[in-house]
Design a protein around this motif. Structure first.
Motif, PDB file in Angstrom:
ATOM      1  N   MET A   1       0.846  -1.187   0.000  1.00  0.00           N
ATOM      2  CA  MET A   1       0.000   0.000   0.000  1.00  0.00           C
ATOM      3  C   MET A   1       0.884   1.240   0.000  1.00  0.00           C
ATOM      4  SD  MET A   1      -3.192  -1.096   0.144  1.00  0.00           S
ATOM      5  CE  MET A   1      -4.333  -0.144   1.115  1.00  0.00           C
ATOM      6  N   ILE A   2       0.649   2.137  -0.963  1.00  0.00           N
ATOM      7  CA  ILE A   2       1.424   3.375  -1.057  1.00  0.00           C
ATOM      8  C   ILE A   2       0.479   4.575  -1.002  1.00  0.00           C
ATOM      9  CG2 ILE A   2       3.279   2.257  -2.369  1.00  0.00           C
ATOM     10  CD1 ILE A   2       2.150   3.927  -4.812  1.00  0.00           C
ATOM     11  N   PRO A   3       0.925   5.708  -0.430  1.00  0.00           N
ATOM     12  CA  PRO A   3       0.073   6.900  -0.356  1.00  0.00           C
ATOM     13  C   PRO A   3       0.116   7.694  -1.669  1.00  0.00           C
ATOM     14  CG  PRO A   3       2.124   7.306   0.806  1.00  0.00           C
ATOM     15  CD  PRO A   3       2.180   5.887   0.326  1.00  0.00           C
ATOM     16  N   VAL A   4      -1.062   7.954  -2.214  1.00  0.00           N
ATOM     17  CA  VAL A   4      -1.161   8.693  -3.477  1.00  0.00           C
ATOM     18  C   VAL A   4      -2.180   9.823  -3.308  1.00  0.00           C
ATOM     19  CG1 VAL A   4      -1.746   8.561  -5.939  1.00  0.00           C
ATOM     20  CG2 VAL A   4      -0.659   6.607  -4.809  1.00  0.00           C
ATOM     21  N   MET A   5      -1.761  11.052  -3.645  1.00  0.00           N
ATOM     22  CA  MET A   5      -2.692  12.196  -3.680  1.00  0.00           C
ATOM     23  C   MET A   5      -3.411  12.124  -5.007  1.00  0.00           C
ATOM     24  SD  MET A   5      -4.347  14.724  -2.762  1.00  0.00           S
ATOM     25  CE  MET A   5      -3.742  15.155  -1.167  1.00  0.00           C
ATOM     26  N   THR A   6      -4.691  11.742  -4.952  1.00  0.00           N
ATOM     27  CA  THR A   6      -5.446  11.469  -6.176  1.00  0.00           C
ATOM     28  C   THR A   6      -6.196  12.676  -6.722  1.00  0.00           C
ATOM     29  OG1 THR A   6      -7.404  10.738  -4.948  1.00  0.00           O
ATOM     30  CG2 THR A   6      -5.738   9.051  -5.486  1.00  0.00           C
ATOM     31  N   ALA A   7      -5.972  13.864  -6.146  1.00  0.00           N
ATOM     32  CA  ALA A   7      -6.684  15.052  -6.614  1.00  0.00           C
ATOM     33  C   ALA A   7      -6.363  15.379  -8.066  1.00  0.00           C
ATOM     34  CB  ALA A   7      -6.354  16.245  -5.721  1.00  0.00           C
ATOM     35  N   GLY A   8      -5.236  14.917  -8.589  1.00  0.00           N
ATOM     36  CA  GLY A   8      -4.854  15.199  -9.976  1.00  0.00           C
ATOM     37  C   GLY A   8      -5.062  14.040 -10.922  1.00  0.00           C
ATOM     38  N   ALA A   9      -5.966  13.115 -10.575  1.00  0.00           N
ATOM     39  CA  ALA A   9      -6.195  11.926 -11.410  1.00  0.00           C
ATOM     40  C   ALA A   9      -6.751  12.314 -12.765  1.00  0.00           C
ATOM     41  CB  ALA A   9      -7.151  10.970 -10.707  1.00  0.00           C
ATOM     42  N   ALA A  10      -6.357  11.538 -13.788  1.00  0.00           N
ATOM     43  CA  ALA A  10      -6.882  11.750 -15.146  1.00  0.00           C
ATOM     44  C   ALA A  10      -8.362  11.452 -15.187  1.00  0.00           C
ATOM     45  CB  ALA A  10      -6.140  10.853 -16.129  1.00  0.00           C
ATOM     46  N   ILE A  11      -9.118  12.276 -15.911  1.00  0.00           N
ATOM     47  CA  ILE A  11     -10.550  12.029 -16.072  1.00  0.00           C
ATOM     48  C   ILE A  11     -10.929  11.818 -17.531  1.00  0.00           C
ATOM     49  CG2 ILE A  11     -11.207  13.210 -13.937  1.00  0.00           C
ATOM     50  CD1 ILE A  11     -12.026  15.607 -15.704  1.00  0.00           C
ATOM     51  N   ALA A  12      -9.948  11.836 -18.400  1.00  0.00           N
ATOM     52  CA  ALA A  12     -10.227  11.580 -19.816  1.00  0.00           C
ATOM     53  C   ALA A  12      -9.033  10.922 -20.462  1.00  0.00           C
ATOM     54  CB  ALA A  12     -10.525  12.882 -20.538  1.00  0.00           C
TER      55      ALA A  12
END
Length: 139
Positions: free
Chosen positions: A128-139
């Motif tokens: 398990m690794i910590p990832v800030m997902t606020a910048g995830a791709a949406i397209a």
């Protein structure tokens, strides 16, 4: 708390799909209003909060109607990694195969977010690794 105060959502899994534990990336399964494990190149919508539903014998349910709880992307979430990956603080993390994430060496995959840990070298599958997902791709 795992989801930073966010309540997990519940969804129906694609028939035949099972989720083993927290931290697996989930994707919308086309127009069926079900979720599936992400594959390389797909856009994740959330991270599993735990196992999917089990049958009366305790086995993960594969029949239609199995449920999974998940945290929608948008904050810092703990995500399972594929084996052999190396993460440095601030590295872009991508969606990999089997619902796990991969390091920044595969730019053909969809971005999941930024690694916000202290650095990890050649991690084992499922770490398990910590990832800030606020910048995830949406397209």
């Amino acid at each position: 708390m795992y989801g930073e105060g966010a309540d997990p959502r519940n969804a129906i899994l694609k028939t035949g799909t099972t989720v083993s534990g927290p931290g697996l990336l989930l994707v919308n399964d086309s127009t069926n209003n079900t979720l599936d494990l992400c594959a390389d190149g797909e856009i994740a919508i959330g991270v599993s909060a735990g196992d999917s539903t089990r049958d009366v014998d305790g086995a993960l349910q594969t029949a239609a109607g199995a449920l999974v709880s998940y945290y929608p992307l948008g904050g810092m979430l703990m995500v399972q990694s594929e084996a052999g990956q190396t993460y440095t603080t601030g590295l872009t993390v991508y969606v990999g195969a089997s619902g796990q994430c991969i390091d920044g060496n595969d730019h053909s995959s969809k971005a999941l977010g930024l690694y916000v840990g202290e650095g990890a070298t050649s991690v084992a599958a499922g770490t398990m690794i910590p990832v800030m997902t606020a910048g995830a791709a949406i397209a």
